[in-house]
Design a protein around this motif. Structure first.
Motif, PDB file in Angstrom:
ATOM      1  N   SER A   1       0.830  -1.205   0.000  1.00  0.00           N
ATOM      2  CA  SER A   1       0.000   0.000   0.000  1.00  0.00           C
ATOM      3  C   SER A   1       0.867   1.257   0.000  1.00  0.00           C
ATOM      4  O   SER A   1       0.389   2.344  -0.299  1.00  0.00           O
ATOM      5  CB  SER A   1      -0.955   0.007   1.193  1.00  0.00           C
ATOM      6  OG  SER A   1      -0.215  -0.038   2.403  1.00  0.00           O
TER       7      SER A   1
ATOM      8  N   LYS B   1     -14.758   6.039  -6.228  1.00  0.00           N
ATOM      9  CA  LYS B   1     -14.340   4.649  -6.062  1.00  0.00           C
ATOM     10  C   LYS B   1     -15.175   3.982  -4.974  1.00  0.00           C
ATOM     11  O   LYS B   1     -15.414   4.570  -3.917  1.00  0.00           O
ATOM     12  CB  LYS B   1     -12.847   4.571  -5.682  1.00  0.00           C
ATOM     13  CG  LYS B   1     -11.903   4.977  -6.788  1.00  0.00           C
ATOM     14  CD  LYS B   1     -10.473   4.893  -6.310  1.00  0.00           C
ATOM     15  CE  LYS B   1      -9.491   5.414  -7.345  1.00  0.00           C
ATOM     16  NZ  LYS B   1      -8.129   5.492  -6.816  1.00  0.00           N
TER      17      LYS B   1
ATOM     18  N   LYS C   1      -4.875   6.729   4.106  1.00  0.00           N
ATOM     19  CA  LYS C   1      -3.665   6.904   3.308  1.00  0.00           C
ATOM     20  C   LYS C   1      -3.425   8.384   3.044  1.00  0.00           C
ATOM     21  O   LYS C   1      -4.373   9.165   2.907  1.00  0.00           O
ATOM     22  CB  LYS C   1      -3.801   6.195   1.953  1.00  0.00           C
ATOM     23  CG  LYS C   1      -3.700   4.689   2.030  1.00  0.00           C
ATOM     24  CD  LYS C   1      -3.684   4.064   0.653  1.00  0.00           C
ATOM     25  CE  LYS C   1      -4.990   4.255  -0.082  1.00  0.00           C
ATOM     26  NZ  LYS C   1      -5.077   3.491  -1.319  1.00  0.00           N
TER      27      LYS C   1
ATOM     28  N   SER D   1      -9.995   4.465   3.024  1.00  0.00           N
ATOM     29  CA  SER D   1     -10.469   3.436   2.108  1.00  0.00           C
ATOM     30  C   SER D   1     -10.694   2.107   2.829  1.00  0.00           C
ATOM     31  O   SER D   1     -10.027   1.817   3.824  1.00  0.00           O
ATOM     32  CB  SER D   1      -9.425   3.259   1.001  1.00  0.00           C
ATOM     33  OG  SER D   1      -9.662   2.105   0.260  1.00  0.00           O
ATOM     34  N   THR D   2     -11.618   1.313   2.294  1.00  0.00           N
ATOM     35  CA  THR D   2     -11.830  -0.034   2.839  1.00  0.00           C
ATOM     36  C   THR D   2     -10.654  -0.925   2.450  1.00  0.00           C
ATOM     37  O   THR D   2     -10.463  -1.982   3.018  1.00  0.00           O
ATOM     38  CB  THR D   2     -13.143  -0.652   2.307  1.00  0.00           C
ATOM     39  OG1 THR D   2     -13.114  -0.621   0.876  1.00  0.00           O
ATOM     40  CG2 THR D   2     -14.356   0.109   2.805  1.00  0.00           C
ATOM     41  N   ARG D   3      -9.857  -0.486   1.465  1.00  0.00           N
ATOM     42  CA  ARG D   3      -8.651  -1.211   1.048  1.00  0.00           C
ATOM     43  C   ARG D   3      -7.433  -0.462   1.565  1.00  0.00           C
ATOM     44  O   ARG D   3      -6.929   0.433   0.900  1.00  0.00           O
ATOM     45  CB  ARG D   3      -8.566  -1.276  -0.483  1.00  0.00           C
ATOM     46  CG  ARG D   3      -9.683  -2.067  -1.103  1.00  0.00           C
ATOM     47  CD  ARG D   3      -9.557  -2.050  -2.609  1.00  0.00           C
ATOM     48  NE  ARG D   3     -10.727  -2.611  -3.236  1.00  0.00           N
ATOM     49  CZ  ARG D   3     -11.026  -2.455  -4.503  1.00  0.00           C
ATOM     50  NH1 ARG D   3     -10.261  -1.731  -5.276  1.00  0.00           N
ATOM     51  NH2 ARG D   3     -12.101  -3.009  -5.011  1.00  0.00           N
ATOM     52  N   GLY D   4      -7.002  -0.796   2.758  1.00  0.00           N
ATOM     53  CA  GLY D   4      -5.767  -0.193   3.262  1.00  0.00           C
ATOM     54  C   GLY D   4      -5.940   0.922   4.271  1.00  0.00           C
ATOM     55  O   GLY D   4      -4.965   1.496   4.723  1.00  0.00           O
TER      56      GLY D   4
ATOM     57  N   SER E   1       0.583   4.725   3.909  1.00  0.00           N
ATOM     58  CA  SER E   1      -0.361   4.567   5.018  1.00  0.00           C
ATOM     59  C   SER E   1      -0.153   5.687   6.033  1.00  0.00           C
ATOM     60  O   SER E   1       0.966   6.121   6.273  1.00  0.00           O
ATOM     61  CB  SER E   1      -0.180   3.199   5.681  1.00  0.00           C
ATOM     62  OG  SER E   1       1.164   3.047   6.086  1.00  0.00           O
TER      63      SER E   1
ATOM     64  N   SER F   1     -14.437   1.701  -2.949  1.00  0.00           N
ATOM     65  CA  SER F   1     -13.715   1.426  -1.702  1.00  0.00           C
ATOM     66  C   SER F   1     -13.480   2.676  -0.840  1.00  0.00           C
ATOM     67  O   SER F   1     -13.097   2.572   0.320  1.00  0.00           O
ATOM     68  CB  SER F   1     -12.363   0.779  -2.022  1.00  0.00           C
ATOM     69  OG  SER F   1     -11.607   1.629  -2.868  1.00  0.00           O
ATOM     70  N   THR F   2     -13.722   3.865  -1.410  1.00  0.00           N
ATOM     71  CA  THR F   2     -13.428   5.113  -0.688  1.00  0.00           C
ATOM     72  C   THR F   2     -14.532   5.461   0.320  1.00  0.00           C
ATOM     73  O   THR F   2     -15.701   5.543  -0.039  1.00  0.00           O
ATOM     74  CB  THR F   2     -13.246   6.285  -1.681  1.00  0.00           C
ATOM     75  OG1 THR F   2     -12.189   5.953  -2.578  1.00  0.00           O
ATOM     76  CG2 THR F   2     -12.905   7.569  -0.959  1.00  0.00           C
TER      77      THR F   2
END
Length: 199
Positions: A78, A113, A150, A144-147, A171, A115-116
């Motif tokens: 990430s 997005k 950030k 985000s749900t991914r990571g 991150s 995932s945001t």
């Protein structure tokens, strides 16, 4: 600190490092120590696409669809530096819009997005690159749900009817916030992004 206290600190540090290296389950403290690892930079130039930048020398070059080039931190994918080069019809960024206009478009794209969970612009600026090239720079936060949370540093310029976009993603959550030393290094990467000299 007297010599016996200093010795105890050194022994404790050595033991902690050994534990981090041997334990299959890294503790938060081990991860925090690893997270603070210092980065050194080296020059990367893509003569074919016509851009150059400084990049973390320990980060690994990986292939990813859609990216012209991508460097990832080992075991922390990430954290990455990616460049996308695309043909455009305009000859300068000003033809597309002001730095603020471009930042707004960028953040809208992030928010679309799936995932945001949230995105917020932190700063917008403009600088001159090689031969007065117009370069826009942005900093924003994305949850985000991914990571998770950030921090993203972006730079963009147009040269030879191509749009060059740099994205530095790192991150920046509550558990491991982006520290000042690493932030300064990532900003060096951001400010180094430029058109490559013709040979």
């Amino acid at each position: 600190m007297n010599s016996s206290s200093r010795r105890r600190v050194i022994v404790a540090t050595v033991l902690l490092v050994m534990t981090c290296n041997l334990s299959p389950f890294s503790s938060s403290l081990c991860m925090a120590m690893d997270h603070q690892e210092s980065l050194s930079l080296e020059r990367y130039t893509d003569s074919k696409e016509g851009f150059t930048l400084l990049r973390p020398s320990s980060w690994i070059k990986v292939d990813k669809a859609g990216a012209t080039v991508l460097f990832e931190e080992a075991n922390k994918g990430s954290n990455n530096v990616g460049i996308v080069v695309s043909p455009v019809r305009i000859s300068s960024l000003a033809e597309f819009g002001t730095p603020q206009f471009v930042a707004d478009k960028l953040i809208q794209a992030e928010r679309r997005k799936e995932s945001t969970k949230g995105a917020e612009v932190i700063s917008v600026s403009e600088r001159s690159g090689k031969d007065g090239l117009q370069v826009y720079e942005f900093e924003y936060k994305v949850d985000s749900t991914r990571g998770g949370m950030k921090r993203v540093f972006s730079a963009a310029f147009v040269a030879s009817k191509k749009l060059y976009l740099l994205n530095i993603s790192h991150s920046d959550g509550l558990q491991f916030p982006l520290d000042m030393d690493r932030r300064m290094i990532l900003e060096q990467v951001l400010h180094s992004f430029d058109v490559a000299s013709s040979t």
